[in-house]
Structure formats: structure tokens, C-alpha cells
Scaffold this active site. Sequence first.
Site, mmCIF file in Angstrom:
data_model
loop_
_atom_site.group_PDB
_atom_site.id
_atom_site.type_symbol
_atom_site.label_atom_id
_atom_site.label_comp_id
_atom_site.label_asym_id
_atom_site.label_seq_id
_atom_site.Cartn_x
_atom_site.Cartn_y
_atom_site.Cartn_z
ATOM 1 N N TRP A 1 0.842 -1.206 0.000
ATOM 2 C CA TRP A 1 0.000 0.000 0.000
ATOM 3 C C TRP A 1 0.876 1.255 0.000
ATOM 4 O O TRP A 1 0.544 2.261 -0.604
ATOM 5 C CB TRP A 1 -0.915 -0.007 1.230
ATOM 6 C CG TRP A 1 -1.688 1.260 1.414
ATOM 7 C CD1 TRP A 1 -2.877 1.576 0.827
ATOM 8 C CD2 TRP A 1 -1.330 2.384 2.231
ATOM 9 N NE1 TRP A 1 -3.281 2.823 1.234
ATOM 10 C CE2 TRP A 1 -2.348 3.352 2.085
ATOM 11 C CE3 TRP A 1 -0.259 2.680 3.062
ATOM 12 C CZ2 TRP A 1 -2.331 4.574 2.750
ATOM 13 C CZ3 TRP A 1 -0.232 3.890 3.712
ATOM 14 C CH2 TRP A 1 -1.256 4.831 3.556
ATOM 15 N N HIS A 2 2.043 1.169 0.689
ATOM 16 C CA HIS A 2 2.901 2.354 0.772
ATOM 17 C C HIS A 2 3.532 2.704 -0.564
ATOM 18 O O HIS A 2 3.887 3.861 -0.790
ATOM 19 C CB HIS A 2 3.998 2.142 1.826
ATOM 20 C CG HIS A 2 3.519 2.355 3.216
ATOM 21 N ND1 HIS A 2 2.938 1.359 3.957
ATOM 22 C CD2 HIS A 2 3.498 3.456 4.015
ATOM 23 C CE1 HIS A 2 2.599 1.825 5.142
ATOM 24 N NE2 HIS A 2 2.915 3.100 5.201
ATOM 25 N N GLY A 3 3.725 1.748 -1.421
ATOM 26 C CA GLY A 3 4.323 2.085 -2.705
ATOM 27 C C GLY A 3 4.470 0.860 -3.577
ATOM 28 O O GLY A 3 4.567 -0.263 -3.092
ATOM 29 N N PHE B 1 2.202 8.429 -0.820
ATOM 30 C CA PHE B 1 1.414 7.209 -0.697
ATOM 31 C C PHE B 1 -0.034 7.478 -1.040
ATOM 32 O O PHE B 1 -0.835 6.630 -1.093
ATOM 33 C CB PHE B 1 1.526 6.636 0.724
ATOM 34 C CG PHE B 1 2.966 6.498 1.178
ATOM 35 C CD1 PHE B 1 3.935 6.033 0.290
ATOM 36 C CD2 PHE B 1 3.354 6.846 2.446
ATOM 37 C CE1 PHE B 1 5.266 5.921 0.688
ATOM 38 C CE2 PHE B 1 4.667 6.718 2.863
ATOM 39 C CZ PHE B 1 5.628 6.265 1.977
#
Lengths: 461, 377
Positions: free
Chosen positions: A267-269, A461
Site C-alpha cells: 500500500w505504501h508504494g 502514498f
Amino acid sequence: MVSCCLVRRYGVPRLSRVRTVLLIGGIALNLSLLGFFKYANFFASGLSRAPGIEFELAPVLLPIAISFFTFQQITFLVDSYKGRIARYDFLKYCLFVTFFPQLIAGPIVQHSEVVSQYESSRFGFLRSGNLAIGITIFAIGLFKKVAIADGIGEFADPVFDAAAAGQDPHLFAAWGAALSYTFQIYFDFSGYSDMAIGLGRMFGVRLPLNFYSPYKATSIIDFWRLWHITLSRFLRDYVYKPLGGNRKGNYRRYANLMVTMLLGGLWHGAGWTFVIWGGLHGLFLVVNHAWRAIAQELGLPAWTRHGASVHVSRLLTFLAVVVAFVFFRADSFNAAMTILTGMVSGPVVMHETHLAVLGPVGDALRNAGVRESTASAAYVGLVQAGALAILLWVVWYLPNTQQLMRKYRPALTAPPADTAATSGSRFRWRPTLPWVAVTAIVGVVATLSITKPDAFIYFQF
Amino acid sequence: MWRSILKHVRQPGNGLGFRRTGFRTYLLGLVLVALPLAYVFTAIPETSFVGLPVDEADYLVKLRNSGPNGCTTLFARRPEVMFIGDSHSYAGWDFRLAQEKLDKKVGGCLVGGMYIESVPLVLSKLGPDSWLPFKSGYVPDVIVLGVSPRMFWEADTKQQQVENTAEELDGLSSNSLIRLFDAAAGVALAENEDKTAAKEDLATAWHRPRIMGLNLADIESRLDNSRGTVDPLVYWTGRLANVEYSSQIEATINQICNRSSSLGVDLYVVHIPESPYLEAGYDSKDWDSYMSAVKALERCAVNTVINTSAEYGLDNRHFVNRYLTDQDYSAWSREDGMIEAAHFDPDHMNPFGAELFTAKSLRLLFVTVPSGVTNNP
């Protein structure tokens, strides 16, 4: 708009098949948009490496804050499905998704948490109490961001960039960069969370707590109760629990933890370094839960709560977080490994002036293989070491903004109970003249420190 | 009156001893304290680098060497005349003398190994105050760009060198607290305790008669004999045999001109002379290429001065023992005398050369400027 309209169509008997289809359709639509904008290039580049497949995807621009408003919309769909949302008002829904203080980097709010505040007769009026509290929290957050996070980040960037270019850092440089980034992201995110809560409060809206001294945590389990609290809540309620949570035995629980954290990392990247970061934290959590289970089985005391063991546990947790953040910051897996190798077995290099000051100890260090350097950067090393030591003391021992302001309940949700971070503090904010001076100094210094656009790390993000 | 104010503010028996004010009073207090505070804080860097006193003479002497101090303290110091250049420049200028002659605060961003491609980057860091409240920009009145032939050449390490310069410049426009304290501490600790200027004066007094008493013919003879054995001489023989000019000169000069014009600064360009020994080694074609590159800067420079060492009265003695270290000067005149790398620096002036060059070049550079910078050598 689609999510809101879907929810309006829920007006059929609970648990009917239509409602379920609408829910799945809504979630799929939101996730597919997130997937396309955020991960299309990631998966396309992976696919194009496969033999026999040749294609190129045009660059996809990422809509700002898509990760955050997608998750908010999913919470809205699920909560509506479960009957937790009483009324649907389109304008209030729009405000829920786009309320600017928390839109870009969180906290990830739930519909029920804020819409009741939007509907309050007090909402929309500027009140001196809210303004005073909001401005104070905002000033503290701004100071954390521009005076601390941006400043300490300048020590991390050159070493990570050099590692990405294939240069091996020496021991102190590698540790300096890893620790600098660990503090940079802490004060960046903490600063943003304070600014969001402060801005919201100026408008009379109390946002949920998102950050609560996570480096005071004495275990990784505690860390995730204190770092990005609303993301942890989302992953727990909307990923971990639907996977079965801890209801299907320990092995299934650990597998669920790993899956949840891997998804959290992704989800962060869109990059393997984020997946590895998530995987590492998943692994840490599994070890932590297993250790607790074993300790409970053997009847061992909860030793992380008492005396010196608190400090040892805190240090171990902190080191685990530092190591994981190397992957989070590095441009590639190889660059992360270069930094980690430097932290473990890099050559020890010191400035010749520092060795001279140490006298016979300096001679002994030379004989032990410490290399001398005349580079001016080594002078910065001394300043950097001092700054890192001060920041470590700040994050471990000083009260956080919520503790300072606790009399006025700045956040909507209470801090997690029973963590090492929630110990009391004598300091507390009140509208007195000394606090006028402190807030003015903090605000002015922060404003003066804004010299170039340095985006919040969590904006990406 | 003070008693009544204190009585109002203090509240006996209360934790910190201060009375809780109303929220409106608190907000009013914030405005009343923050505005004058902002004014004081913006004024501080101009005088003393965030409160740490800096010895002016020590600072200026320290500029005569490589290091990021000149660049990173630029925004705090805010000199009216800013010097830019490579090691030729920082060795060639006597900044104390320049400040005295120009009667303006001088400073600079001088980085060893700087190429002409780095100059637009330095200029890009400058700019007027931002629309952001209290964010200070910095634009000098005058920029003196010192140039040398090697700044326009290609080299294997050029890309790396340009990147290194960019890294050193990273902090130039950053006034973050840590950076400011870092710069301030660096300057204050390194200079105030060193008494750099006093040491320099002492060394100059001792070395001047010894260096200027050397026989020029002895120096030339010894240099000729050492051409293939002493490091800096070997290095320059190799460089001059393989000169290749950058293909980016025209584009870079356009960037320099556009940027200096948009900043509204007066740009002065001066060739920093090298030793007569080194000048004699240039191929005439290479020298002409350099001349045309520098002349291209004339289109946006207020004045450009391209004089050789002889035209300034500089000879090889002005390039002997740049750091004024302990040396056996008799080695220059003995038949069996050996010179070492530190004895002679072909492209960097010693303090006596810098003194002569600074006095004469400033007179030539600013002779046409009727106002702003004075011309009183």
C-alpha cells in the site's frame, strides 16, 4: 460519487444478496482504480521481464491522496453494509472524503467519526478556544516537519543516493543515514499528524489519533498500535479480521499477519522495497506474538513493563524499526543491502582531528584499523551525531503533543491503553503567557525554516 | 505598574505560577509576540550567524581554501559582493584586502574543481525573498566570476565533480535550523578558536622576505629539471597535452547570462592567472579557445578582464609554497637541491600573489563602475 450512490441502493433488507453484490462491486471499483493508478506500472514492468512478452505502458500519473480516500471509501461501504451508518447526505459524504486537513496523508477517518461533527450546529464557526488549541498544535507540527524532519533528512539523502549509485558507505555513514531517515520519517509523519489535527480543530473538527510516540514502544506489537494508528485499524478491521484474524489457530494467525503486513507494505508504494519492509514487519510481529505465547505458556512475567527491561525492549524494537526503514527509504533492494552491509561490516573512518583530540585513544583506534579522513564531511559527522543523540532523547523521553494538550482532548480517539508510550507527564499546555511565548517561538522558527518545498513523505502514498 | 502586571500574570499556588488567560488573550498574545520575534529572528543571521559571533578577519582568511563554509554561510552572511570560482579563485583572492578595497561586505561560494557547468547551479540557488512570510532570499549586488581554462575542459571525472559541487551546494539555500546551526558551529568553532587571520599574518611576515628573496632564474631552472618528477608538474604536463574543450560552453554561458540578468546582478568576469611556468605550457590554439569562451561571457558581463600573470606583475615566486609551511628555501638555489610537490603550486597563488592580484584586478574590474563599488586601491 459511485460509492455514495451504491450505499443509497443498499435500502433493501439486510444481508440480502443484492447488498452483498453492491458491496463487492463498490470495493472492487475502488480497488481497481487504486490498482490501476498506483500499481499498473509496477506489474507491467514485472510482466515485461517475462520471456516472450513485450509491451510498454505509458507512465500513469498518480492522483494525489488516492490511497487515503480509497480506504476511506471502503470503510464507508463496509460500515454502511453493516448498518453502522444511519443517514446518507451527499454533501456531508463529499466533505467526509475531501476534508482537506486529513485528505492527503491521513488520518484515515471513518464516516461515523466525523459526519456527526459536520452535522453539529457548532461546525463551521471559528471559536477562540478551537483556534488557540488548533494553532498551537499546528505550530508544533510545522516545527517538527520543517525544522527537524527536513533538517535531519539532509544527512540521510547523500548516503542513500551514493548507495543507489553503487558506493559502499563506511560504518558511521551507514548508521548515520539509517538513523537520520528513521528520525526524518518520524518527525515528518508526526508533524503532519499534528498539523492535520490542529487544522481540523481550528474548524471545530476533532480527528482520530494517528501517531503517538511509536519509538517509545517496547515491542513491535506496541509499535503498530502507535504508528499510523488509523492505517493499522483499517488493516486490522478490513483485512486481518476478514482473513480470519486470530480465530483459527496460531499458524493461521501468523499467516494472516504476514499477508496483512505484506499488503500494508505494498500500500505504501509500488516497489519491492516496500513489500520487503512490510514483510519484515510481518515477520517481527509473528516473532513477537510467538514469544508472547511462549512466555504466557511458561508463565513468564511481562518483563517489558518493568525497570531496565523497558529500556532494553525499547532499544531492540527501535533497532528492528531502523533496519526495516532502510528498505523503506532505499531506491532498490541492492541499495538497501549496501547500507545494511555498511552498518554491519563497513570500514570505520574518523576525521583526523577527532582522532587527534582523543590522544592515546585515537592512537589505539588507528592501530585497531580505524581509517583517517580529512574530508570536511567528517566535521558534519560530529554535528550529526549530536543531533541524532538529542532526537533519540526527544522521542524516547519527552511527552508528545497529545500528552501536552490532553486537558483539551485534541484528538477524537484516546491513546492506546497499556503501552509504554502512555506514561504520564508533568508538562501540560494551558493558555498562559509562558505558553504564548513558547508557541510563538516554535511557530516563528518553523515559519522561518521554510526555505524550499519539501513534501511530506506520506504524500507519495 | 510592573507590580500590577506581575500581580495579574502570576497566580500563587498554581503549578508554574502563571494565571490561565482566556483563549482570546492567548491568541492576541501570539500575534503580539510572534511579529516582533519574526523581525528579530530575520535580523539575527545578518549579524552573527544565529547568535554565534564570527570573527570577520578569520572568516575571510578561511575562504582562501576549499570547503563548504563559504557556500553554506552565504544566506546567513549575505555579502554584497559574491565571488564564484574554482580553486584558482579561492587561492587567488585576498578576501580581506578585497573587502577593504571595495568597502563592501564580500563572501563567496568557491569550490575546488568547479566547472563552468556548475556556475548556473550556484546562480539558481540565489533569488529574491519568497512570498512566504519571513522567508529570506538572497541576491548579491555584484558577482565576480573567476575563471580558469580548466573550468571549460572535458575530463573523465567531470561528471562526478559537477555532482560533488551540486552536493556541496545543496545546503546553500537551506536555512533549516540544523543546517544553520551546523554552518554557524562550523564557522565559529573552526575560526574563532583557530585565530586563523592572526596565524596567517604571522606566517606571512616570516615567509615574505624568504619567498620574495628567491632568485627567479633559480626557480625556473629547478622547475625545468623537475618537470618529469614532481607531482603537480607531471600532472599539468599531462593535462596540457590532452586539452579538450566542453561542447556545452555556449549553452552554459547562455544559462549564466539569463540567470544573472533575471536576478538583476552586476556580473564581472576575471581570468585568474596561473604561474608563468604553466602559462608557457599552453598550446596557442588551446589558449585561443579559452579566450573565445571567456569573451562569450562579455555579452552579459559589466566588465571582463583577461590578463596574464605578467600583466599583473606576477612571477613564479608568487606560486611558491602556497600554504606557507616550513620549507628549506635554500633548496631552490643549491645545485643538488630537490624541490617537492608542496614547494610549488603551478595554478594556485600564494598569499603574496593573491595580494598583488587582488589589488590590481579589482582596480581593472571596477574602473568603469561609477557607483556602487568604490575604486580606491
